[in-house]
Enzyme design. Sequence first.
Site, PDB file in Angstrom:
ATOM      1  N   ASP A  45       0.661  -1.273  -0.051  1.00  0.00           N
ATOM      2  CA  ASP A  45      -0.076   0.124  -0.032  1.00  0.00           C
ATOM      3  C   ASP A  45       0.659   1.073  -0.009  1.00  0.00           C
ATOM      4  OD1 ASP A  45      -2.236  -1.519  -0.085  1.00  0.00           O
ATOM      5  OD2 ASP A  45      -2.526  -1.358   1.885  1.00  0.00           O
ATOM      6  N   TYR A 161      -5.067   4.366   8.997  1.00  0.00           N
ATOM      7  CA  TYR A 161      -5.009   4.959  10.112  1.00  0.00           C
ATOM      8  C   TYR A 161      -6.219   5.577  11.001  1.00  0.00           C
ATOM      9  CZ  TYR A 161      -2.128   8.198  13.473  1.00  0.00           C
ATOM     10  OH  TYR A 161      -1.607   8.840  14.656  1.00  0.00           O
ATOM     11  N   ASN A 162      -7.099   5.865  10.265  1.00  0.00           N
ATOM     12  CA  ASN A 162      -8.162   6.251  10.961  1.00  0.00           C
ATOM     13  C   ASN A 162      -9.108   5.192  11.709  1.00  0.00           C
ATOM     14  OD1 ASN A 162     -10.871   8.102  10.906  1.00  0.00           O
ATOM     15  ND2 ASN A 162     -11.854   6.307   9.544  1.00  0.00           N
TER      16      ASN A 162
END
Length: 259
Positions: A45, A161-162
Amino acid sequence: MNRYERRALVASPTPPAQAAAAELADLFDWVPIEQADVVIALGGDGFMLQTLHGQLAGRASGVPVFGMNLGTVGFLMNEWRHHGLDERLARAKPFKVTPLEVSVTGVDGRVRTMPAINEVSLLRETRQTAKLEVTVNDRIVLPELACDGILVATPAGSTAYNLSAQGPILPLGSALLALTPISPFRPRRWRGAILPDKARIRIRVLDPAKRPVSAVADQREIRDIANVDIAMDRARELTLLFDPEHALDDRITMEQFIA
């Protein structure tokens, strides 16, 4: 004629990605990325984000990217297979991804603008808690947020990350943004907000001398900031290609059912 006849090959410098690139190198005729109808990206990613940021910088701008996972998670990638590429590209499902435009003003007054495909996060630089003022569409919605940081995530980045920060998963095409605090201290019960993607967000650092904060847009960091302005950049849409059985929207939906 295949609509993706002219193909460029890019690969992460990791040994697995380089080995896969060597396998593909002799199977097809490849062109420079600036001449391509499609980019084949081998890696994880992080490498996909790097490839897309290269497009935003003007290299092969607007060319669809078909990624194959030679990294760890590979959420933005398809399965790695060296065979059947023609058929996979013919069946591939396109997904449009709109990046954020992030305008960062430093304590020195310098203004820098950068894109963010997944998220932009503000993070405390020292042991001191960050204190931030949050404004949405010119209205102050949080006069003071004491926290380790805060982030704004796109639907494509909402599972990165969220999600680790307990933020919501946003379906692709939902026209929403996630505003998620990182270890909030006060207000204690504030756990974030879901905003329409037309929203204009400003985050101002309170007392930046005592409580310095950095801004990170995907992989680029700027330290000692005064404020950040965030909005969708609709002029620079990106296209990812996915196998129909491995489509990004389905993966984002299914993430909600993983224990």
